[in-house]
Design a protein around this motif. Sequence first.
Motif, short mmCIF file in Angstrom:
data_model
loop_
_atom_site.label_atom_id
_atom_site.label_comp_id
_atom_site.label_asym_id
_atom_site.label_seq_id
_atom_site.Cartn_x
_atom_site.Cartn_y
_atom_site.Cartn_z
N ASP A 201 -2.85 2.01 -4.26
CA ASP A 201 -4.16 1.88 -3.63
C ASP A 201 -5.11 1.06 -4.50
O ASP A 201 -5.99 0.35 -3.99
N SER B 288 -1.70 5.52 2.45
CA SER B 288 -2.68 4.51 2.86
C SER B 288 -2.23 3.79 4.12
O SER B 288 -3.04 3.49 5.01
N ASN C 84 1.16 6.53 -5.73
CA ASN C 84 0.45 6.15 -4.51
C ASN C 84 -0.96 5.65 -4.84
O ASN C 84 -1.43 4.66 -4.27
N ALA D 173 0.84 -1.19 0.00
CA ALA D 173 0.00 0.00 0.00
C ALA D 173 0.87 1.24 0.00
O ALA D 173 2.02 1.23 0.47
N SER D 174 0.33 2.33 -0.51
CA SER D 174 1.07 3.59 -0.55
C SER D 174 1.35 4.06 0.88
O SER D 174 0.63 3.71 1.82
#
Length: 305
Positions: free
Chosen positions: A134, A29, A130, A25-26
């Motif tokens: 997600d 996040s 990013n 995940a970014s």
Amino acid sequence: MPSPQQARAQASAITSGKTGPEAEASPTSQLRELFDRPRLSPGQRRIAQYLIEHITEAAFLSITDLADRVGVSQPSVTRFAAAIGFSGYPALREKLQSIALGTLAGGPAEENRGNELQAAVDAEIENLENLRRDFADPDRVIGVGRELSASTPLTVLGLRISVSLAEYFAYAARRIHPDVRLVTRGGSVAYDALLQSREAGGTWVLAFSMPRHAQETLTAVRVARHAGLKVALITDLALGPVADEADVTFATGTGSRLVFDSYAAPGVMCAALLQAMTDADPERTQARLDEYEQVADQHQFFLRD
């Protein structure tokens, strides 16, 4: 022969579930998940927001320096760490550093950023990267797109600087949805539109809140919730009063390197939700696109390429 838009509607359906290698995940996040605990106090929310906005630097600050940067006391930082499940600030900082080091490893080197315009583009590329991470699991987008598609009417709310994104979404959504209502004025005008939408059978509002976040957006979202509408929110951060009121929040970074913000990632987020709405009812989508193409040809809406 189908138009390019019709062809894309048929060919670009979103595939549910994660595909390919597991994507991390970014950083944004990861931090949102880390801070997704019972409601934080205003002071704690300020700490969380500072960490999200400055993760690569803030993760290596001492508790004294972090408290000074945010404008809170050192005990406030300690209580914040405890509130999100850590034994203390050292344990929290260790976690933040692991996230920050991942960000540094994947991001562009500062010395290669070039001039300010190139740096602005680099920042938007990072926002898009990013967002790409997600989207590794698109199920939430697919689910919300299905709900927006089923809401008749569907209300799209964007005030002040957020008007442009709301207008884009509503313009496109009208090609595939029979009743899209755009609200770009706040106050009693927005309240009337939201109440009428609910009375007409609407169930969802898609709201936009870009910085600087407008008080009237928060009030309109609260009115929508009070009327019985659910709210999906596209914004730049998942922390704050507007996000607290929304049922679903899609947080996407905005470009803030120049005098006025740029919205590459929120624009892609809009397109993803529109695609999910398209996928939710393909027969209706095709029928509406066919009808629109006939009207467009009859009245010569577009130049011949």
